[in-house]
Design an enzyme around this catalytic site. Sequence first.
Site, PDB file in Angstrom:
ATOM      1  N   LYS A 127     -42.810  40.237  35.052  1.00 62.91           N
ATOM      2  CA  LYS A 127     -41.909  39.295  35.723  1.00 62.91           C
ATOM      3  C   LYS A 127     -41.544  39.902  37.057  1.00 62.91           C
ATOM      4  O   LYS A 127     -41.578  41.124  37.231  1.00 62.91           O
ATOM      5  CB  LYS A 127     -40.637  39.087  34.904  1.00 62.91           C
ATOM      6  CG  LYS A 127     -40.022  37.735  35.129  1.00 62.91           C
ATOM      7  CD  LYS A 127     -40.783  36.682  34.333  1.00 62.91           C
ATOM      8  CE  LYS A 127     -40.192  35.314  34.446  1.00 62.91           C
ATOM      9  NZ  LYS A 127     -40.785  34.396  33.442  1.00 62.91           N
TER      10      LYS A 127
HETATM   11  P1  NAD Z   1     -36.172  25.631  38.347  1.00 57.00           P
HETATM   12  O1  NAD Z   1     -35.738  26.511  39.433  1.00 57.00           O
HETATM   13  O2  NAD Z   1     -37.228  24.616  38.574  1.00 57.00           O
HETATM   14  O3  NAD Z   1     -34.898  24.892  37.731  1.00 57.00           O
HETATM   15  C1  NAD Z   1     -33.760  25.593  37.302  1.00 57.00           C
HETATM   16  C2  NAD Z   1     -32.716  24.570  36.920  1.00 57.00           C
HETATM   17  O4  NAD Z   1     -31.602  25.244  36.314  1.00 57.00           O
HETATM   18  C3  NAD Z   1     -32.153  23.811  38.129  1.00 57.00           C
HETATM   19  O5  NAD Z   1     -31.959  22.466  37.739  1.00 57.00           O
HETATM   20  C4  NAD Z   1     -30.820  24.510  38.383  1.00 57.00           C
HETATM   21  O6  NAD Z   1     -29.882  23.694  39.003  1.00 57.00           O
HETATM   22  C5  NAD Z   1     -30.406  24.809  36.954  1.00 57.00           C
HETATM   23  N1  NAD Z   1     -29.391  25.849  36.849  1.00 57.00           N
HETATM   24  C6  NAD Z   1     -29.365  27.046  37.467  1.00 57.00           C
HETATM   25  N2  NAD Z   1     -28.253  27.712  37.126  1.00 57.00           N
HETATM   26  C7  NAD Z   1     -27.582  26.909  36.250  1.00 57.00           C
HETATM   27  C8  NAD Z   1     -26.359  27.025  35.544  1.00 57.00           C
HETATM   28  N3  NAD Z   1     -25.611  28.118  35.641  1.00 57.00           N
HETATM   29  N4  NAD Z   1     -25.985  25.996  34.732  1.00 57.00           N
HETATM   30  C9  NAD Z   1     -26.745  24.902  34.626  1.00 57.00           C
HETATM   31  N5  NAD Z   1     -27.912  24.728  35.262  1.00 57.00           N
HETATM   32  C10 NAD Z   1     -28.324  25.722  36.069  1.00 57.00           C
HETATM   33  O7  NAD Z   1     -36.598  26.623  37.140  1.00 57.00           O
HETATM   34  P2  NAD Z   1     -37.585  26.349  35.921  1.00 57.00           P
HETATM   35  O8  NAD Z   1     -38.931  26.803  36.310  1.00 57.00           O
HETATM   36  O9  NAD Z   1     -37.354  24.979  35.392  1.00 57.00           O
HETATM   37  O10 NAD Z   1     -37.032  27.436  34.879  1.00 57.00           O
HETATM   38  C11 NAD Z   1     -35.947  27.153  34.009  1.00 57.00           C
HETATM   39  C12 NAD Z   1     -35.989  28.116  32.830  1.00 57.00           C
HETATM   40  O11 NAD Z   1     -37.240  27.975  32.154  1.00 57.00           O
HETATM   41  C13 NAD Z   1     -35.884  29.603  33.195  1.00 57.00           C
HETATM   42  O12 NAD Z   1     -35.236  30.274  32.143  1.00 57.00           O
HETATM   43  C14 NAD Z   1     -37.335  30.036  33.236  1.00 57.00           C
HETATM   44  O13 NAD Z   1     -37.472  31.422  33.023  1.00 57.00           O
HETATM   45  C15 NAD Z   1     -37.894  29.230  32.079  1.00 57.00           C
HETATM   46  N6  NAD Z   1     -39.342  29.030  32.093  1.00 57.00           N
HETATM   47  C16 NAD Z   1     -39.965  28.427  33.151  1.00 57.00           C
HETATM   48  C17 NAD Z   1     -41.335  28.209  33.095  1.00 57.00           C
HETATM   49  C18 NAD Z   1     -42.069  27.469  34.176  1.00 57.00           C
HETATM   50  O14 NAD Z   1     -43.251  27.175  33.981  1.00 57.00           O
HETATM   51  N7  NAD Z   1     -41.455  27.126  35.299  1.00 57.00           N
HETATM   52  C19 NAD Z   1     -42.064  28.631  31.996  1.00 57.00           C
HETATM   53  C20 NAD Z   1     -41.403  29.238  30.931  1.00 57.00           C
HETATM   54  C21 NAD Z   1     -40.034  29.419  30.991  1.00 57.00           C
END
Ligand code: NAD
Length: 420
Positions: free
Chosen positions: A108
């Site tokens: 990461k």
């Molecule tokens: P992103 O940046 O596209 O979206 C993040 C979202 O979380 C946004 O809507 C933001 O406003 C919201 N957010 C941030 N802080 C917050 C808070 N304190 N309370 C409520 N909402 C909050 O990110 P993403 O890629 O969707 O990732 C989200 C989660 O999924 C993370 O934990 C990431 O590690 C995990 N993840 C992502 C992927 C991927 O393919 N993008 C894969 C596996 C896991």
Amino acid sequence: MDNIYTGPVFEMAREQFHVVADYLDIPAWERDRLLYPKRAVIVSIPIHTDDGHEKVYQGFRVQHHLTLGPTKGGTRYSPKLEIGEVGALALWMSWKCALAGLPYGGAKGGVNCDPYALSRRELEAVSRRYMQEMIPFVGPHIDVMAPDMGTNEQVMAWFMDTYSMYQGSTVTEIVTGKPVSAGGTEGRREATGRGVAHLVGRVMERLQLNPANATAIVQGFGNVGSISAMALAERGMKIVGVGDHTACYYDPKGLDVQSLLQYTAGGKLLAGWSTEGLCNPDELLTMPCDILVPAAVEQVIDGRNAGALKCRILAEGANGPTTPEADRILKDRRKEIFVIPDILCNSGGVIVSYFEWVQDLQQFFWDESEVYNRLGHVLDRAFNQMMARVERDDVANRDAAMAIGVEKVRNAKHVRGLFP
Ligand code: NAD
């Protein structure tokens, strides 16, 4: 062992690991080699700001283990990012990849910047300089990056372009999650959220729940949250609550998901979508629903609210949304709440990233139906393995899923031996 990985998120990953190591009877002397990351890189990222000054950000990359192949993992842009959080996320990637049967160790990385506060030019400068600083430590057979919170397809395209410029030829296989027009795969952008919905579907079959009568709440409306909401709605479920860090909405009659998707297309946040149905962010997770999808940040389900959750299925789209204390409460509530643990629930993203890497290495591309058929197959295999373990050993879903991942890494380390 003394180490640099401190902070609440790494503590959480460490505690989870020891719970599973106890269950697997792994002797104390063997644990550090499995737990602590192989390598950590910290770099300074200076950029020119739009107001004519210079600013330096800190960038990280942690590579957990190299036993099964290159490392693989996302890149997070977040103002509070620190090495312990990055280390924890790398560990979780290792167990996730092993559970899915992918030939990777976990990694990461990220930059401690606020992506919402940067202009597009500044974001590009941060992204290109971050990749340039990482060139000595990454490669298609060393470490392959992908998107995570705060990064997206565009950032991956800048990473790929920067790396390629230094190599002197186009190297699409250096990152995954790229736009299809720049060597990405069909289906990657939606893979994590569609994977979440696929697994929710599997659990609903087991619990004999009818999607047409089911309600869902999704926290986080970025890549994972918005696509999860869309894919659950496509399966007939009513989305009654959504929220991000700017606004939360709840309506028991159901929210208009298409309107939410249109409003947030292009990176807009939820604030201002409507003046009606606004709800308190602290209450969103404990509102009544059948499916709860935390898809934002870590540690949102803790000792204070785990006892108050009113869902039937907890589908962990985010990494690390549930603290060990909450886990102990949820273990007692196992008959009421079915937990789909993060390392399984959100693994659709890395599985399709793996497909992208394979296609890029071969320069032979698949259509979307092939991507999703294969994704369903890998998710089903991991889900079935987890359930077999749960039934055999009477353990919680998370412990079963993690045990399969940890065991695979451990077995590979055993047969390879310790060099020299
Ligand atoms: P992103 O940046 O596209 O979206 C993040 C979202 O979380 C946004 O809507 C933001 O406003 C919201 N957010 C941030 N802080 C917050 C808070 N304190 N309370 C409520 N909402 C909050 O990110 P993403 O890629 O969707 O990732 C989200 C989660 O999924 C993370 O934990 C990431 O590690 C995990 N993840 C992502 C992927 C991927 O393919 N993008 C894969 C596996 C896991």
